[in-house]
Design a protein around this motif. Structure first.
Motif, PDB file in Angstrom:
ATOM      1  N   ARG A  12       0.875  -1.171   0.000  1.00  0.00           N
ATOM      2  CA  ARG A  12       0.000   0.000   0.000  1.00  0.00           C
ATOM      3  C   ARG A  12       0.911   1.219   0.000  1.00  0.00           C
ATOM      4  O   ARG A  12       1.696   1.409   0.932  1.00  0.00           O
ATOM      5  CB  ARG A  12      -0.895   0.018   1.231  1.00  0.00           C
ATOM      6  N   THR A  17       2.564  -4.105   4.147  1.00  0.00           N
ATOM      7  CA  THR A  17       1.758  -4.124   5.371  1.00  0.00           C
ATOM      8  C   THR A  17       0.837  -5.330   5.343  1.00  0.00           C
ATOM      9  O   THR A  17       0.831  -6.096   4.395  1.00  0.00           O
ATOM     10  CB  THR A  17       0.964  -2.806   5.523  1.00  0.00           C
ATOM     11  N   LYS A  19      -3.213  -6.927   6.897  1.00  0.00           N
ATOM     12  CA  LYS A  19      -4.470  -6.727   7.606  1.00  0.00           C
ATOM     13  C   LYS A  19      -4.512  -7.699   8.770  1.00  0.00           C
ATOM     14  O   LYS A  19      -3.743  -8.657   8.813  1.00  0.00           O
ATOM     15  CB  LYS A  19      -5.646  -6.973   6.667  1.00  0.00           C
ATOM     16  N   TRP A  40      -8.504 -13.878   0.725  1.00  0.00           N
ATOM     17  CA  TRP A  40      -7.642 -12.715   0.633  1.00  0.00           C
ATOM     18  C   TRP A  40      -7.602 -12.124  -0.770  1.00  0.00           C
ATOM     19  O   TRP A  40      -7.475 -10.917  -0.926  1.00  0.00           O
ATOM     20  CB  TRP A  40      -6.239 -13.038   1.143  1.00  0.00           C
ATOM     21  N   ASN A  43     -10.690  -9.929  -0.886  1.00  0.00           N
ATOM     22  CA  ASN A  43     -10.867  -8.856   0.097  1.00  0.00           C
ATOM     23  C   ASN A  43      -9.765  -7.813   0.119  1.00  0.00           C
ATOM     24  O   ASN A  43      -9.729  -6.996   1.028  1.00  0.00           O
ATOM     25  CB  ASN A  43     -11.032  -9.451   1.494  1.00  0.00           C
ATOM     26  N   ILE A  44      -8.873  -7.846  -0.820  1.00  0.00           N
ATOM     27  CA  ILE A  44      -7.886  -6.784  -0.931  1.00  0.00           C
ATOM     28  C   ILE A  44      -8.405  -5.835  -2.002  1.00  0.00           C
ATOM     29  O   ILE A  44      -8.624  -6.224  -3.140  1.00  0.00           O
ATOM     30  CB  ILE A  44      -6.500  -7.340  -1.335  1.00  0.00           C
ATOM     31  N   ASP A  48      -4.379  -1.430  -3.107  1.00  0.00           N
ATOM     32  CA  ASP A  48      -3.537  -2.447  -2.488  1.00  0.00           C
ATOM     33  C   ASP A  48      -3.187  -3.529  -3.511  1.00  0.00           C
ATOM     34  O   ASP A  48      -4.012  -3.905  -4.340  1.00  0.00           O
ATOM     35  CB  ASP A  48      -4.243  -3.100  -1.306  1.00  0.00           C
ATOM     36  N   HIS A  93       3.603 -10.012  11.569  1.00  0.00           N
ATOM     37  CA  HIS A  93       2.458 -10.697  10.966  1.00  0.00           C
ATOM     38  C   HIS A  93       2.320 -12.117  11.505  1.00  0.00           C
ATOM     39  O   HIS A  93       1.206 -12.599  11.707  1.00  0.00           O
ATOM     40  CB  HIS A  93       2.555 -10.687   9.443  1.00  0.00           C
TER      41      HIS A  93
END
Length: 127
Positions: A12, A17, A19, A40, A43-44, A48, A93
């Motif tokens: 980003r 990064t 989530k 994933w 949902n990005i 991004d 992460h």
């Protein structure tokens, strides 16, 4: 059923990064990986760019990690490796995934040495 957690690393504004991780409710590692990559990729959003999807589970005091590149259209294989809990907790992460599946980094026992000397007797761990 072994709990799995997944997290997506994405870029980003030029920075890498992630989530918050998601708990995968699957019976096998294959099902967890498929579920994670579908979730994933869907949902990005926005600007991004999905770079990697990581699926994690704890088994026998070791964190088993599977990761795959997230590029759409290019099917890449899953890469699997293991890390001890103390090492894995240093990556933010992976620490978030450990928290999601209920592993507390503070309560991790120290690693067992390969050679121990007690009162002059040498004990070696067989590997």
């Amino acid at each position: 059923m072994t709990p799995f957690a997944s997290v997506a690393l994405f870029k980003r504004a030029g920075k890498l990064t992630f989530k918050p991780p998601r708990k995968e409710r699957s019976d096998t590692a294959t099902q967890a990986r498929k579920s994670a990559i579908r979730f994933w990729r869907g949902n990005i959003g926005g600007d991004d760019v999905l770079t990697r999807v990581i699926v994690v589970r704890e088994f026998g005091g070791v964190l088993e990690i599977s990761e795959r590149g997230g590029a759409v259209g290019a099917e890449r294989p899953w890469t699997e490796y293991s890390l001890d809990l103390a090492t894995a907790s240093q990556a933010p992460h992976l620490a978030a995934c450990m928290k999601e599946i209920g592993i507390d980094a503070v309560d991790i026992p120290p690693p067992v040495p390969d050679v121990l000397v007690i009162n002059g007797f040498t004990y070696r761990r067989e590997i």
